[in-house]
Design an enzyme around this catalytic site. Structure first.
Site, PDB file in Angstrom:
ATOM      1  N   HIS A   1       0.846  -1.183   0.000  1.00 19.91           N
ATOM      2  CA  HIS A   1       0.000   0.000   0.000  1.00 19.91           C
ATOM      3  C   HIS A   1       0.880   1.231   0.000  1.00 19.91           C
ATOM      4  CE1 HIS A   1      -0.344   1.001   4.600  1.00 19.91           C
ATOM      5  NE2 HIS A   1       0.787   0.380   4.363  1.00 19.91           N
TER       6      HIS A   1
ATOM      7  N   CYS B   1       5.716   6.248   4.977  1.00 22.90           N
ATOM      8  CA  CYS B   1       4.520   5.547   4.503  1.00 22.90           C
ATOM      9  C   CYS B   1       3.956   6.136   3.206  1.00 22.90           C
ATOM     10  CB  CYS B   1       3.450   5.537   5.585  1.00 22.90           C
ATOM     11  SG  CYS B   1       3.934   4.576   7.030  1.00 22.90           S
TER      12      CYS B   1
ATOM     13  N   HIS C   1      -1.103 -10.683  -1.692  1.00 22.37           N
ATOM     14  CA  HIS C   1      -0.230 -10.288  -2.791  1.00 22.37           C
ATOM     15  C   HIS C   1      -0.928  -9.331  -3.758  1.00 22.37           C
ATOM     16  CE1 HIS C   1       2.181 -13.498  -1.115  1.00 22.37           C
ATOM     17  NE2 HIS C   1       3.206 -12.913  -1.691  1.00 22.37           N
TER      18      HIS C   1
ATOM     19  N   GLU D   1       0.673  -4.713  11.142  1.00 16.32           N
ATOM     20  CA  GLU D   1       1.545  -4.517   9.982  1.00 16.32           C
ATOM     21  C   GLU D   1       2.961  -4.976  10.298  1.00 16.32           C
ATOM     22  OE1 GLU D   1      -0.319  -0.581   7.823  1.00 16.32           O
ATOM     23  OE2 GLU D   1       1.450  -0.345   9.069  1.00 16.32           O
TER      24      GLU D   1
END
Length: 118
Positions: A14, A25, A69, A108
């Site tokens: 992401h 990020c 994935h 995460e």
């Protein structure tokens, strides 16, 4: 109250493009996500379960087919796919077919967790 949990894993990328360019990020990156679903019930069923763990198999299929994935920005169509967002998404999905769903946690990294619990 009785509580059970089951853990699921998937890997995905992401990018939080709305963050400043120098935020780590904001760059394209990936995680090995862990999703933990919690079910709760005041009483056990006739088999002595909150819910048979096998009945959570549809969540495994959903995760494997839709998220594993994949690039989560494309899956959801926006760039605010955070662990918090995923926890609420998986909670809502589970609650529709498992009314005993009481919380969902998403990790995460080994040191970070987000939880949705109404």
């Amino acid at each position: 109250m009785f509580r059970i949990t089951k853990e699921f894993h998937f890997s995905a990328s992401h990018q939080l493009t709305h963050l400043p360019a120098d935020h780590q990020c904001a760059r394209l990156h990936g995680h090995n996500y862990i999703v933990v679903v919690e079910l709760a019930a005041a009483e056990l069923d006739e088999n002595g379960f909150v819910r048979d763990y096998h009945e959570l198999s549809p969540l495994k299929r959903y995760i494997d087919e839709r998220f594993d994935h994949r690039h989560l920005n494309e899956v959801f169509g926006h760039d605010r796919v955070t662990s918090e967002y995923l926890a609420k998404h998986f909670y809502d999905w589970c609650k529709e077919w498992l009314p005993e769903t009481s919380a969902v946690r998403v990790s995460e990294t080994p040191k970070t967790w987000a939880e949705y619990r109404p």
